[in-house]
Design a protein around this motif. Sequence first.
Motif, PDB file in Angstrom:
ATOM      1  N   ARG A   7      11.094  -1.568   1.329  1.00  8.86           N
ATOM      2  CA  ARG A   7      10.003  -0.606   1.546  1.00  8.86           C
ATOM      3  C   ARG A   7       8.715  -1.162   0.930  1.00  8.86           C
ATOM      4  O   ARG A   7       8.088  -0.535   0.091  1.00  8.86           O
ATOM      5  CB  ARG A   7      10.370   0.743   0.916  1.00  8.86           C
ATOM      6  CG  ARG A   7      11.575   1.385   1.562  1.00  8.86           C
ATOM      7  CD  ARG A   7      11.972   2.700   0.923  1.00  8.86           C
ATOM      8  NE  ARG A   7      12.379   2.500  -0.469  1.00  8.86           N
ATOM      9  CZ  ARG A   7      11.881   3.182  -1.502  1.00  8.86           C
ATOM     10  NH1 ARG A   7      10.960   4.082  -1.323  1.00  8.86           N
ATOM     11  NH2 ARG A   7      12.310   2.944  -2.723  1.00  8.86           N
ATOM     12  N   GLU A  10       5.196   0.769   0.563  1.00  7.92           N
ATOM     13  CA  GLU A  10       5.092   1.985  -0.228  1.00  7.92           C
ATOM     14  C   GLU A  10       4.732   1.649  -1.663  1.00  7.92           C
ATOM     15  O   GLU A  10       5.218   0.693  -2.236  1.00  7.92           O
ATOM     16  CB  GLU A  10       6.407   2.760  -0.193  1.00  7.92           C
ATOM     17  CG  GLU A  10       6.765   3.253   1.193  1.00  7.92           C
ATOM     18  CD  GLU A  10       8.102   3.966   1.219  1.00  7.92           C
ATOM     19  OE1 GLU A  10       8.735   4.119   0.158  1.00  7.92           O
ATOM     20  OE2 GLU A  10       8.515   4.359   2.322  1.00  7.92           O
ATOM     21  N   THR A  64       6.393   1.478   9.619  1.00 11.48           N
ATOM     22  CA  THR A  64       6.269   2.845   9.119  1.00 11.48           C
ATOM     23  C   THR A  64       5.513   3.725  10.113  1.00 11.48           C
ATOM     24  O   THR A  64       5.877   4.878  10.324  1.00 11.48           O
ATOM     25  CB  THR A  64       5.551   2.846   7.757  1.00 11.48           C
ATOM     26  OG1 THR A  64       6.367   2.139   6.818  1.00 11.48           O
ATOM     27  CG2 THR A  64       5.320   4.254   7.243  1.00 11.48           C
TER      28      THR A  64
END
Length: 114
Positions: A7, A10, A64
């Motif tokens: 991820r 993020e 995303t």
Amino acid sequence: MLSRIIRADEGVLGVRVYHMLNLGVLWLTPVALVSPPPLTSICDTIIALAFPIHGHIGMNYVLTDYVPKVFGKGARGPARVIMLGVTTATTAGLLKLNMDGPGVTGALKALWTK
């Protein structure tokens, strides 16, 4: 740790690394193209690591935004894992080019030679 890599878009760290790499590769690529051979190998190694990491974080932003719209929210995780595999393969390929071939800079320079 692995979940932070998967991820990558993020959190504050991912954004900072992405923007630092943005400026770093913008500055380093022309320097690598004109540097003498001892410095070229150092630049090639940095480029072989920086380009894939920059691409990994950037593509995670794309994943995303668009994967949930097209495939649903459940597809985001598998898409990110696939992206990690692509990043790993790209990094390995560029490092192999540096060790066994002309290097990233040599390959770029070969585009303009006969």
